[in-house]
Design an enzyme around this catalytic site. Structure first.
Site, PDB file in Angstrom:
ATOM      1  N   ARG A  69      58.761  23.171  27.350  1.00 23.66           N
ATOM      2  CA  ARG A  69      59.817  22.313  27.876  1.00 23.66           C
ATOM      3  C   ARG A  69      60.843  22.016  26.788  1.00 23.66           C
ATOM      4  NH1 ARG A  69      58.364  17.727  28.271  1.00 23.66           N
ATOM      5  NH2 ARG A  69      56.216  17.837  27.617  1.00 23.66           N
ATOM      6  N   TYR A 211      60.364  29.031  31.747  1.00 22.61           N
ATOM      7  CA  TYR A 211      59.021  28.600  31.346  1.00 22.61           C
ATOM      8  C   TYR A 211      58.582  27.281  31.990  1.00 22.61           C
ATOM      9  CZ  TYR A 211      54.875  28.879  28.446  1.00 22.61           C
ATOM     10  OH  TYR A 211      53.575  29.023  28.018  1.00 22.61           O
ATOM     11  N   GLY A 213      57.386  23.807  33.044  1.00 21.40           N
ATOM     12  CA  GLY A 213      58.056  22.651  33.612  1.00 21.40           C
ATOM     13  C   GLY A 213      59.569  22.773  33.700  1.00 21.40           C
ATOM     14  N   CYS A 264      47.195  16.392  25.486  1.00 20.43           N
ATOM     15  CA  CYS A 264      46.311  15.357  24.932  1.00 20.43           C
ATOM     16  C   CYS A 264      45.017  15.231  25.717  1.00 20.43           C
ATOM     17  CB  CYS A 264      47.037  14.023  24.840  1.00 20.43           C
ATOM     18  SG  CYS A 264      48.313  14.036  23.567  1.00 20.43           S
ATOM     19  N   THR A 267      43.558  18.024  31.320  1.00 21.74           N
ATOM     20  CA  THR A 267      42.831  19.085  32.026  1.00 21.74           C
ATOM     21  C   THR A 267      41.363  19.085  31.606  1.00 21.74           C
ATOM     22  OG1 THR A 267      44.840  20.392  32.208  1.00 21.74           O
ATOM     23  CG2 THR A 267      42.756  21.575  32.474  1.00 21.74           C
ATOM     24  N   ASP A 287      47.044  16.708  36.321  1.00 25.45           N
ATOM     25  CA  ASP A 287      48.319  16.467  35.627  1.00 25.45           C
ATOM     26  C   ASP A 287      49.191  15.393  36.274  1.00 25.45           C
ATOM     27  OD1 ASP A 287      49.907  17.398  33.308  1.00 25.45           O
ATOM     28  OD2 ASP A 287      51.378  18.033  34.800  1.00 25.45           O
ATOM     29  N   ASN A 376      51.343  26.908  23.018  1.00 26.57           N
ATOM     30  CA  ASN A 376      51.580  26.394  24.374  1.00 26.57           C
ATOM     31  C   ASN A 376      51.360  27.500  25.421  1.00 26.57           C
ATOM     32  OD1 ASN A 376      52.254  24.226  26.164  1.00 26.57           O
ATOM     33  ND2 ASN A 376      54.353  25.010  26.359  1.00 26.57           N
ATOM     34  N   ARG A 409      47.106  10.625  21.094  1.00 26.01           N
ATOM     35  CA  ARG A 409      46.495  11.092  19.846  1.00 26.01           C
ATOM     36  C   ARG A 409      46.840  10.115  18.746  1.00 26.01           C
ATOM     37  NH1 ARG A 409      45.208  16.775  19.435  1.00 26.01           N
ATOM     38  NH2 ARG A 409      45.511  17.678  21.502  1.00 26.01           N
ATOM     39  N   GLY A 505      32.870  16.335  26.789  1.00 25.38           N
ATOM     40  CA  GLY A 505      31.820  15.819  27.677  1.00 25.38           C
ATOM     41  C   GLY A 505      31.267  14.474  27.238  1.00 25.38           C
TER      42      GLY A 505
HETATM   43  P1  GTP Z   1      49.359  19.242  29.492  1.00 25.61           P
HETATM   44  O1  GTP Z   1      49.006  20.327  30.439  1.00 25.61           O
HETATM   45  O2  GTP Z   1      50.338  19.652  28.450  1.00 25.61           O
HETATM   46  O3  GTP Z   1      49.822  17.984  30.199  1.00 25.61           O
HETATM   47  O4  GTP Z   1      48.041  18.920  28.614  1.00 25.61           O
HETATM   48  P2  GTP Z   1      46.675  18.156  28.911  1.00 25.61           P
HETATM   49  O5  GTP Z   1      46.879  16.700  28.733  1.00 25.61           O
HETATM   50  O6  GTP Z   1      46.098  18.620  30.195  1.00 25.61           O
HETATM   51  O7  GTP Z   1      45.731  18.618  27.688  1.00 25.61           O
HETATM   52  P3  GTP Z   1      44.486  19.627  27.635  1.00 25.61           P
HETATM   53  O8  GTP Z   1      43.316  19.141  28.416  1.00 25.61           O
HETATM   54  O9  GTP Z   1      44.972  20.991  27.942  1.00 25.61           O
HETATM   55  O10 GTP Z   1      44.075  19.539  26.103  1.00 25.61           O
HETATM   56  C1  GTP Z   1      44.975  19.801  25.061  1.00 25.61           C
HETATM   57  C2  GTP Z   1      44.277  19.957  23.752  1.00 25.61           C
HETATM   58  O11 GTP Z   1      43.506  18.792  23.441  1.00 25.61           O
HETATM   59  C3  GTP Z   1      43.295  21.132  23.729  1.00 25.61           C
HETATM   60  O12 GTP Z   1      43.476  21.831  22.511  1.00 25.61           O
HETATM   61  C4  GTP Z   1      41.947  20.475  23.770  1.00 25.61           C
HETATM   62  O13 GTP Z   1      40.974  21.249  23.110  1.00 25.61           O
HETATM   63  C5  GTP Z   1      42.184  19.149  23.074  1.00 25.61           C
HETATM   64  N1  GTP Z   1      41.272  18.105  23.581  1.00 25.61           N
HETATM   65  C6  GTP Z   1      41.047  17.782  24.872  1.00 25.61           C
HETATM   66  N2  GTP Z   1      40.144  16.791  24.997  1.00 25.61           N
HETATM   67  C7  GTP Z   1      39.767  16.479  23.732  1.00 25.61           C
HETATM   68  C8  GTP Z   1      38.849  15.522  23.186  1.00 25.61           C
HETATM   69  O14 GTP Z   1      38.182  14.750  23.894  1.00 25.61           O
HETATM   70  N3  GTP Z   1      38.745  15.480  21.829  1.00 25.61           N
HETATM   71  C9  GTP Z   1      39.470  16.304  21.020  1.00 25.61           C
HETATM   72  N4  GTP Z   1      39.321  16.199  19.703  1.00 25.61           N
HETATM   73  N5  GTP Z   1      40.340  17.228  21.495  1.00 25.61           N
HETATM   74  C10 GTP Z   1      40.485  17.310  22.827  1.00 25.61           C
HETATM   75  C1  SPV Z   2      53.312  19.136  30.092  1.00 23.84           C
HETATM   76  O1  SPV Z   2      54.057  19.483  29.167  1.00 23.84           O
HETATM   77  O2  SPV Z   2      52.958  17.952  30.255  1.00 23.84           O
HETATM   78  C2  SPV Z   2      52.803  20.152  31.041  1.00 23.84           C
HETATM   79  C3  SPV Z   2      53.319  21.507  30.949  1.00 23.84           C
HETATM   80  O3  SPV Z   2      51.990  19.824  31.895  1.00 23.84           O
HETATM   81  S1  SPV Z   2      54.840  21.717  31.737  1.00 23.84           S
HETATM   82  O4  SPV Z   2      54.588  22.010  33.159  1.00 23.84           O
HETATM   83  O5  SPV Z   2      55.521  22.859  31.115  1.00 23.84           O
HETATM   84  O6  SPV Z   2      55.624  20.524  31.642  1.00 23.84           O
HETATM   85 MN    MN Z   3      51.345  17.626  31.735  1.00 16.25          MN
END
Ligand code: GTP
Ligand code: SPV
Ligand code: MN
Length: 596
Positions: A69, A211, A213, A264, A267, A287, A376, A409, A505
């Site tokens: 984005r 790309y 979003g 963060c 997912t 999301d 990304n 974070r 987990g």
């Molecule tokens: P967007 O799709 O951008 O909105 O991201 P998201 O919030 O869905 O994040 P996602 O679950 O894809 O995790 C992003 C990163 O954070 C990955 O590299 C994960 O490995 C890391 N991560 C997720 N959960 C944890 C956790 O509980 N602890 C740590 N240390 N890292 C984590």
């Molecule tokens: C985010 O950046 O929070 C995403 C990926 O979920 S995007 O759809 O590109 O915004």
């Molecule tokens: Mn997102």
């Protein structure tokens, strides 16, 4: 086609301006998906993965200029400047339209204009909302097929007079007669890219990027930026939140939503396999969450999306086995490594291939020391393929939310979990949340920024008004009908720079405490920043952590919190007059408590 005259007129207007060689109305069928996929494989835009191990999967590589984005090119063009607020870019709508029309003039020459009628939310659900995206990118069409409900059924619901969000997209790369296309057409000049929203007229105009979003306009542009304005006007919430169903060993379930900024952990959290025996997490969404007050007075949430657009790097059978099982088939990969046996790989997936092709299409080997996948890099996969999808994930009535989590974070200062004293205090927590930046957007990675409710890049109006809207939601509900609010931080580090918390987990341990709190059990202690688990209230069983390490996770250091205050005050000052007085009072109360 459709009998909806305004829709037909709108498409015709854009056809005349963009000058495509053809117009295609998408029906959302598998045949359409397959035909477009085959065309993109034939043209070299996509690679088909090994059919035995990755059935019906494609890999795309984006242009290196187009990988995330672009927040500095994202605009909220409200009629009145003040309504966009200080956290959004703004331009006068007519001026922006005149400027962008120049870019759109002839921009689809040599390409097909696709019309994508889509529904955010189950088709026909009273909570769902319809949009129509025009695009010249077949990549966008196949992604929208997965991420939303597309096609003829949507047009039927729209009828002759239905309202829809008008979403216009072009990659901004016209083809001269005879000119050969590139694998990832876009406008590589960042200053030429525009991701523009006209909230007052429910329109989206996107130009120059293909790309995520920026281009899949149902997602951030519609379901968050436009929908947040609809939600303000109509009294509901459109949020950057995952939704889960949490079941305890006795079989009792609650529903939880959580707002964490991009990359963060949404997912991962949404598909978690709890390490605590007997506890179960099932996915509703990963999301976006639309929450409305139902007849029972409680806040019911739906996932407006139909797929996951998830971060690939870091995803593995170890970190997120349910995501791995979701993406085995019918999945689109973008900016991952292509392995010699026509599979995909990314950092931390497991043993790397001896060699491969990196996200830029170059020969690559792990020995190079360079990353093979873009940080990304993403997968687009149907939600119904998730092995832990909750059976009610498409319930048009939504699911009642018992708890909302905010988190980002933070390597220091912020403890593992804090419970808000009440709704207003929870809104305060969400309003001050900060996170160290990730690769999901262009920017400086690792720098702390305030990202209220994880909505900084996605709120379609003034952030002060957005806080006021949250407070109003609280005032208009009975306390017992409102979700409880928590502030979590999985990312605290030790002085030596190691994660203090195993995460993933094991985050179920925090969920267990939250479940117990919601059920009026689970003990807590008051601190200046809110309520923390009392000694022994958080289940550490089976975790190899010393008492000191446990204490560090929960430490509330008044000096460190006092050091936060100037940053919070600055953040609030930027919002000016429209910052609700109640939040200023919460900040003063926090200051007083930290002095004590
Ligand atoms: P967007 O799709 O951008 O909105 O991201 P998201 O919030 O869905 O994040 P996602 O679950 O894809 O995790 C992003 C990163 O954070 C990955 O590299 C994960 O490995 C890391 N991560 C997720 N959960 C944890 C956790 O509980 N602890 C740590 N240390 N890292 C984590
Ligand atoms: C985010 O950046 O929070 C995403 C990926 O979920 S995007 O759809 O590109 O915004
Ligand atoms: Mn997102």
């Amino acid at each position: 086609m459709t009998k909806h005259k305004p829709l037909r007129a709108w498409v015709e207007e854009w056809r005349a301006l963009c000058e495509p060689k053809a117009v295609h109305w998408c029906d959302g069928s598998q045949a359409e998906y397959d035909r477009l996929s085959n065309e993109m494989v034939a043209s070299g835009a996509a690679t088909r993965l090994d059919g035995a191990r990755w059935p019906n999967c494609l890999l795309f590589r984006s242009d290196p200029s187009d990988v995330a984005r672009v927040e500095e090119r994202t605009f909220i063009c409200s009629t009145i400047r003040e309504d966009a607020g200080p956290t959004n870019n703004w331009m006068e709508p007519a001026e922006m339209k005149a400027l962008m029309r120049k870019s759109y003039q002839g921009c689809m020459q040599g390409r097909t204009l696709y019309v994508i009628p889509y529904s955010m939310g189950p088709i026909g659900s009273p909570i769902a909302n319809i949009g129509v995206e025009i695009t010249d990118s077949p990549y966008v069409v196949v992604n929208m097929h997965i991420m939303t409900r597309v096609g003829t059924k949507v047009l039927e619901v729209l009828g002759e007079h239905g309202e829809f969000v008008r979403a216009m997209h072009s990659v901004g790369a016209p083809l001269a007669p005879g000119q050969k296309d590139v694998a990832w057409p876009c406008n590589p000049d960042i200053q030429k890219k525009f991701i523009t929203h006209f909230p007052d007229t429910r329109e989206i105009w996107s130009y120059g990027s293909g790309y995520g979003g920026n281009a899949l306009l149902g997602k951030k542009c519609h379901a968050l930026r436009i929908a947040s304005v609809q939600a303000r006007d109509e009294g509901w919430l459109a949020e950057h939140m995952l939704i889960i169903k949490l079941t305890n060993p006795a079989g009792k379930s609650i529903y939880v939503a959580a707002a964490f900024p991009s990359q963060c952990g949404k997912t991962n959290f949404a598909m978690m396999e709890p390490t605590l025996p007997g506890w179960k997490v099932q996915t509703i969404g990963d999301d976006i969450c639309w929450m409305k007050r139902a007849a029972d007075g409680r806040w019911h949430a739906i996932n407006p999306e139909a797929g996951f657009f998830g971060v690939a790097p870091g995803t593995s059978l170890k970190s997120n086995p349910n995501a791995m099982r979701t993406i085995q088939r019918n999945t689109i990969f973008t900016n991952c490594v292509l392995t010699p046996d026509n599979g995909v790989w990314w950092e931390d997936l497991g043993a790397p291939p001896a060699q491969g092709v990196d996200w830029q299409g170059k020969e690559w080997s792990p020995a190079s020391g360079k990353k093979g996948a873009h940080p990304n890099a993403r997968f687009t996969a149907p939600a119904r393929q998730c092995p832990v999808i909750a059976p009610e994930w498409e319930d048009p009535a939504g699911v009642p939310i018992s708890a909302i989590l905010f988190g980002g974070r933070r390597a220091s200062v912020v403890p593992l979990v804090t419970e808000a004293r009440d709704w207003q205090h929870g809104v305060f927590m969400g309003s001050i949340m900060g996170s160290e930046m990730t690769a999901a957007a262009f920017g400086t990675i690792g720098v702390l920024r305030r990202d209220p409710m994880a909505m900084l890049p996605f709120c379609g109006y003034h952030m002060g008004d957005y806080f006021a809207h949250w407070l109003k939601v609280g005032r208009e509900s009975r306390a017992e009908d409102l979700p409880r609010i928590y502030y979590v931080n999985w990312f605290r580090k030790s002085a030596e720079g190691q994660w203090l918390w195993p995460g993933f987990g094991d985050n179920a341990r925090v969920l267990k405490w939250i479940f117990e709190r919601v059920e009026r059990g689970g003990s807590a202690v008051e601190t200046p920043i809110g309520r923390l688990p009392a000694a022994g209230a958080l289940d550490f069983s089976g975790l190899d952590m010393s008492a000191e390490e446990q204490a560090e996770l929960f430490s509330v250091d008044p000096a460190a919190w006092r050091a936060e205050l100037p940053g919070i005050r600055e953040h609030y000052a930027k919002l000016g007059e429209r910052l609700p007085a109640a939040l200023r009072e919460e900040l003063s109360a926090l200051e007083r408590k930290l002095q004590g």
